[in-house]
Design an enzyme around this catalytic site. Structure first.
Site, PDB file in Angstrom:
ATOM      1  N   GLY A  70      -1.644   8.180   1.571  1.00  0.00           N
ATOM      2  CA  GLY A  70      -2.266   8.635   0.336  1.00  0.00           C
ATOM      3  C   GLY A  70      -3.774   8.561   0.313  1.00  0.00           C
ATOM      4  O   GLY A  70      -4.379   8.681  -0.755  1.00  0.00           O
ATOM      5  N   SER A  73      -0.549 -17.325   1.792  1.00  0.00           N
ATOM      6  CA  SER A  73      -1.185 -17.620   0.506  1.00  0.00           C
ATOM      7  C   SER A  73      -0.431 -18.676  -0.301  1.00  0.00           C
ATOM      8  O   SER A  73      -0.862 -19.032  -1.394  1.00  0.00           O
ATOM      9  CB  SER A  73      -1.339 -16.343  -0.324  1.00  0.00           C
ATOM     10  OG  SER A  73      -0.094 -15.844  -0.721  1.00  0.00           O
ATOM     11  N   LYS A  91      -0.713 -11.298  -9.125  1.00  0.00           N
ATOM     12  CA  LYS A  91      -0.119 -12.632  -9.209  1.00  0.00           C
ATOM     13  C   LYS A  91      -0.418 -13.287 -10.554  1.00  0.00           C
ATOM     14  O   LYS A  91       0.458 -13.913 -11.164  1.00  0.00           O
ATOM     15  CB  LYS A  91      -0.656 -13.504  -8.065  1.00  0.00           C
ATOM     16  CG  LYS A  91      -0.216 -13.043  -6.679  1.00  0.00           C
ATOM     17  CD  LYS A  91      -0.888 -13.873  -5.588  1.00  0.00           C
ATOM     18  CE  LYS A  91      -0.474 -13.411  -4.197  1.00  0.00           C
ATOM     19  NZ  LYS A  91      -1.145 -14.173  -3.130  1.00  0.00           N
TER      20      LYS A  91
END
Length: 720
Positions: A143, A593, A636
């Site tokens: 894209g 993470s 998050k």
């Protein structure tokens, strides 16, 4: 459905610098021919010359951008719209200084290469490659404009070089048809001439046949007096003439490639093509003998490599091509010609092989980063040796000129669709805000324009369903909810399901349990609890982690164990540390993470100090205790807010990347941290125990903390 949870999204590379912006001077009215450009009303119009600077007529004001060296063409607007003069106002304005009422005031350039947003380096390479006829390989996220640039290249190539390809019957060897190339448009004339000549011959043969049949029947009736004998003789003559006329049809050539009506150089998309479609094929003939077979030259079919002659062959996800097809494609690139033969060994066409057919095309190979792994190394070498390799940017600097181009992007999408109402100024501003948010980086705009174009179309559909004259900001806001990705929908259902079963703990305090944060896909966050327990070991102590951890996540757990060993007063060589990623899903956990989450849970279990359950955290961790930046912090944080949590701990370096929706800003408190000691100070409950742990950790890592504070001016590392 499996859930592949990625706890560390890599950030995009820095975008290249954008071009200077000026104000176009007034120029006298001129025709397209005078400007050296071919006219064209739409995005699919013909490409003109290589100059991309559009001159505005009298009374029109435009943001002028050089067509060859800039990020697209001129952004023009009508007489009533003006570009604000103040640079400061342009910096603050979401439209970059454009003063418009709707996107109908923005002129869309004719050439595709001028419609490209961002990707200035790739655009510059395409312009040079088209001029010098070089191959290009584009690698980047889906894209970002790879196919658009490839199609734009075909508009830049000269049309006058196009050729038609004819296949002739070979009287010496019917299984080796002859090939002839002629200028574009001549092929149809040659075939028509051969057909007309064959038609005249067939008329003469038919006239002669009917005369002979009439004579035979008359002779049988008048002289022999036998009707049956006359009919049989006439039938034999009829079959003889019909069988003999098949030779005339074999003399008509087969027009293999016809470029008579081609307005630009050919553009062939060979993405995922099988061998026959890519390399050409010979159709199967059920009648292979007895005079009823189809001439071999009539059964030859051109492949994409032959249709793309003098044009562009675009192959996306090139690593998905069969390895033998890649080898043959490599030969076609090297030799500039490739014979057509049957691709199936069981086909009668396997005996047929034409003379070499021209394949003088420019190949534009595209794919994601993994495309280079499975791509034939010799094919890549040929593309690189005779062309360019380009990495497509995911984001670009958020500057006034780029915001003006994003405004034009909305106008382009509306015009391409043809059924959407134009956007108001406020609606365009909301699209630009979403582009900022999707970039995941402060001061950047997302270049994943296919996804952003989907939002534009959904919002336009909503406005059209309500019979609105223009698409408004409310329609864009509604479209953002309707156009959620599958991962976003799954994440929302995941959060709601956990609420129903009370699996999300958002109050009180618990020993060894921490609310971590993760992302699914690229744009959806979830709360991922991590639990830790320390038990006596039956042998040498070890760290045991469950939750289908991928390689990077396992390494992160090992790095955390180094901090634990250094921090803890207890001898953990005789302890087993169990770490559980609760309900991680079938896809497992990837990324690092969750490092500070794991460290906090283990320290809590070791020291028997509870953790506040109204907060969540995300961040990577170095072996010295520094909290490092991660990806996807915006998504998050929003997931934590949806789950009813009050506080989120994030790396200090990610503070600038937070771009949460307005509805969540009052629901969640964001705490940026730089060291594991700061994480514990916020997350642990029980003041006396917490203070003792934090003081002990600071005493152990004090030198590292002091060194970091002295050298803070160097900046924070980028997420890895």
């Amino acid at each position: 459905m499996s859930e592949n949870i990625d706890t560390d999204d890599p950030s995009a590379d820095d975008a290249d610098e954008t071009e200077e912006v000026g104000v176009a001077e007034e120029a006298p009215d001129s025709t397209p021919d005078e400007r050296g450009e071919e006219p064209g009303p739409s995005a699919d119009a013909e490409g003109g010359d290589e100059s991309g600077t559009d001159e505005s007529g009298d009374g029109e004001s435009a943001v002028a951008v050089d067509g060859d060296d800039s990020l697209g063409s001129t952004v023009e607007i009508d007489d009533e719209a003006v570009v604000k003069d103040a640079d400061e106002a342009a910096d603050e304005d979401l439209l970059g200084g454009l003063d418009i009422e709707t996107t109908a005031d923005i002129e869309v350039p004719d050439r595709l290469v001028d419609q490209v947003i961002g990707q200035d380096h790739a655009r510059d390479v395409v312009l040079k490659a088209a001029k010098q006829r070089r191959h290009v390989m584009m690698i980047g996220s889906p894209g970002t404009g790879k196919s658009m640039l490839a199609k734009a290249m075909s508009q830049l190539l000269p049309k006058e070089e196009l050729q038609d390809v004819l296949v002739y019957h070979n009287p010496d060897d019917g299984n080796e048809p002859k090939i002839r190339t002629v200028p574009a448009g001549k092929g149809e004339q040659i075939v028509d001439a051969h057909k007309e000549e064959a038609r005249k011959r067939n008329q003469m043969r038919s006239f002669l046949m009917w005369i002979i049949i009439a004579i035979i029947i008359g002779y049988a009736l008048l002289i022999q007096g036998s009707v049956l004998l006359g009919i049989l003789a006439a039938g034999v003559v009829y079959l003889a003439f019909r069988y003999g006329s098949r030779g005339n049809d074999a003399m008509i050539p087969n027009l293999l490639v016809n470029n008579a009506n081609q307005q630009t150089a050919p553009f062939e998309d060979a993405t995922g093509a099988h061998a026959g479609a890519l390399l050409g094929d010979v159709r199967h003939d059920p009648f292979q003998s007895g005079g009823m077979e189809t001439p071999s030259h009539d059964r030859v079919e051109a492949g994409d490599i032959h249709k793309a002659n003098k044009g562009v062959l675009f192959v996306d996800e090139i690593n998905t091509l069969d390895i033998r097809s890649q080898q043959k494609l490599m030969t076609a690139i090297q030799e500039g010609e490739f014979s057509i033969t049957g691709q199936s060994e069981r086909s009668s066409g396997a005996m047929v092989q034409t003379e070499p057919v021209p394949t003088d095309f420019i190949i534009v190979a595209a794919g994601n980063l993994d495309a280079m792994e499975n791509m034939h190394p010799a094919l890549r070498s040929r593309i690189k040796g005779y062309g360019y390799e380009v990495y497509m940017d995911d984001t670009i600097d958020d500057e006034p000129e780029m915001r003006r181009k994003y405004s034009r992007f909305v106008a382009q999408e509306v015009e391409k669709d043809g059924r959407l109402p134009h956007y108001t100024e406020e609606a365009v501003e909301e699209v630009i805000l979403e582009a900022r948010r999707r970039s995941g980086r402060k001061g950047h705009l997302s270049l994943k324009l296919r996804d952003l174009g989907g939002l534009v179309r959904v919002a336009g559909d909503i406005a059209r369903a309500e019979d609105k004259e223009f698409t408004e900001r409310e329609d864009v806001l509604q479209a953002k909810k309707r156009s959620r990705s599958i991962e976003q929908q799954l994440a929302d259902n995941y959060i709601e399901r956990r609420k129903d079963y009370e699996l999300t703990v958002n109050q009180g305090d618990v020993v060894g349990r921490v609310n971590g944060l993760a992302v699914m896909g690229e744009d959806s966050g979830i709360v991922l609890p991590v639990m830790a327990e320390v038990t006596p070991s039956q042998g040498p102590g070890q760290v045991i982690a469950t939750g289908q951890l991928k390689e990077m996540a396992e390494e992160a757990v090992q790095n955390v164990s180094a901090i634990i060993k250094k921090f803890s007063d207890e001898d953990i060589s005789e302890r087993d540390v169990h770490i559980q990623f609760v309900q991680a899903g079938e896809g497992g956990v990837d990324g690092d993470s969750a490092s500070i989450t794991v460290a906090t849970a283990v320290i809590s279990a070791l020291e028997d100090v509870p953790v506040e359950q109204n907060l969540a955290m995300t961040g990577s961790l170095s072996v010295r205790g520094d909290v490092l930046p991660v990806g996807g912090v915006t998504h998050k944080i929003e997931a934590a807010a949806k789950s009813g949590l009050d506080t989120v701990i994030i790396p200090k370096a990610n503070e600038q990347d937070v771009m949460i929706e307005d509805e969540f800003k009052d629901q969640i408190e964001i705490v940026p941290v730089q060291h594991i000691s700061e994480v514990l100070e916020v997350a642990l409950a029980g003041e006396p125990e917490k203070d003792g742990l934090v003081d002990r950790l600071k005493s152990i890592t004090g030198k590292a903390l002091e060194q970091r504070e002295v050298g803070q001016t160097g900046g924070s590392p980028s997420p890895q």
